[in-house]
Write an enzyme that holds these catalytic residues in place. Structure first.
Site, PDB file in Angstrom:
ATOM      1  N   LYS A 286     -13.207  -8.147  -8.758  1.00  0.00           N
ATOM      2  CA  LYS A 286     -13.596  -8.737  -7.472  1.00  0.00           C
ATOM      3  C   LYS A 286     -14.881  -9.527  -7.680  1.00  0.00           C
ATOM      4  O   LYS A 286     -15.953  -8.929  -7.865  1.00  0.00           O
ATOM      5  CB  LYS A 286     -13.783  -7.640  -6.433  1.00  0.00           C
TER       6      LYS A 286
ATOM      7  N   LYS B  64       0.849  -1.191   0.000  1.00  0.00           N
ATOM      8  CA  LYS B  64       0.000   0.000   0.000  1.00  0.00           C
ATOM      9  C   LYS B  64       0.884   1.240   0.000  1.00  0.00           C
ATOM     10  O   LYS B  64       1.846   1.329   0.774  1.00  0.00           O
ATOM     11  CB  LYS B  64      -0.891   0.009   1.249  1.00  0.00           C
TER      12      LYS B  64
HETATM   13 MG   LIG Z   1      -7.113  -1.638  -4.292  1.00  0.00          MG
END
Ligand SMILES: [Mg+2]
Length: 332
Positions: A220, A113
């Site tokens: 997703k 991240k």
């Molecule tokens: Mg993401």
């Protein structure tokens, strides 16, 4: 029972609302809630995040119904390579998480991240992960991808990527929020760009011309409506696809793994290594072994399922059942 003949009460009769604690805060939550649904095919998971509309939740319900009452598309492989995730922690914590992912789970791809207030923090985190990968696997053998969660505007993204490219970045996920920014950024930097949020929340996910804005699409399966829906969207895209989970329990992860396994072309490791984020699960956690997760069907074990159910008070359990009903009312 054919899926077409299902009624709302069939689904509610088979529904078990649950709550599972996470090891650390992720996506702004400490406890993952949802509803498990048991059908003749196995268990499905309905777990739209709180900010999802009924229409978005309806797709998730279709995914859960497909898992519990329907059939998954035929698989092209028996196991799926997965990446580990390093949250926005300091560089020494990042190094120890990376070591654990490589040495214990066998992961060769790590998603880091980024998008911190100070770019130097991002760079230190990425540098320490690159160091761990090169030391453990040999120089350049492990892959790093970064995810900015749309934290940057074009100028900051370009500046960040010009620095971070030195650490050999496989791709950057969602560097900027809007499609226009992504298109502009793509002309300025060489790091490949992956897109996810803009696809998932688009009214018609198949209608986005992804090739114009990105090099990779992250899909997703649960929010898209399940395995068949994911294959449909993947077919409509003209870029490679990475399948990612949605902070799923072990049951929900089965759907994402099944979708990844059904794709003919799967050139990148998938974001399915999220089982380790749970402090408690409804079954044995689905963790990568040797860097892969096998296709499978998880049945909750009874004590864990009861504990997960009993973590919700009556009001919250009723809220989840109501959410199933609301999603049912708007689903196609
Ligand atoms: Mg993401």
């Amino acid at each position: 029972m054919p899926v077409d003949a299902l009624t709302l009460s069939d689904v509610l009769d088979a529904a078990v609302p649950f709550a599972l604690p996470l090891r650390r805060r992720f996506r702004g939550i400490d406890v993952r809630e949802g509803v498990l649904i048991k059908g003749p095919s196995g268990w499905g998971e309905f777990a739209p995040f709180d900010d999802y509309s009924d229409a978005a939740a309806a797709r998730w319900l279709e995914s859960a119904i497909e898992a519990a009452f329907g059939e998954w598309s035929q698989r092209a492989r028996d196991e799926v390579e997965v990446n580990a995730i390093i949250p926005a922690v300091d560089s020494s914590a990042a190094a120890s998480l990376a070591r654990e992912a490589v040495l214990e789970l066998g992961c060769r791809t790590i998603k880091v991240k980024v998008g911190s207030a100070d770019l130097l923090d991002d760079e230190a985190r990425v540098a320490s992960v690159r160091d761990v990968l090169d030391t453990a696997l040999g120089r350049g053998r492990g892959a790093i991808r970064i995810d900015a969660n749309a934290a940057w505007d074009v100028t900051r993204a370009a500046a960040a990527l010009r620095r971070l490219v030195a650490y050999d970045i496989e791709y950057v996920e969602q560097p900027c929020a809007s499609l226009g920014e992504l298109r502009e950024l793509r002309r300025l930097v060489e790091v490949p760009i992956a897109v996810d949020e803009s696809i998932r929340t688009s009214a018609d996910p198949g209608s986005v011309r992804v090739r114009d804005i990105a090099d990779v699409a992250v899909l997703k399966p649960a929010p898209l409506g399940g395995v068949a829906a994911t294959l449909r969207v993947a077919e409509s895209l003209d870029v490679p696809v990475v399948v990612s989970g949605s902070l799923d329990s072990s049951v929900g992860l089965d759907t994402a793994v099944a979708a990844a396994a059904a794709l003919g072309d799967l050139p990148y490791a998938c974001g399915l290594g999220t089982g380790a984020l749970f402090a408690d699960d409804v079954a044995e956690p689905r963790l990568p072994v040797g860097g892969v997760i096998a296709v499978g069907r998880t049945a909750p074990d009874l004590p864990s399922l009861l504990a997960a159910r009993d973590r919700l008070d009556d009001d919250r359990a009723a809220w989840w059942r109501q959410r199933v009903a609301a999603a049912w009312a708007v689903k196609g």
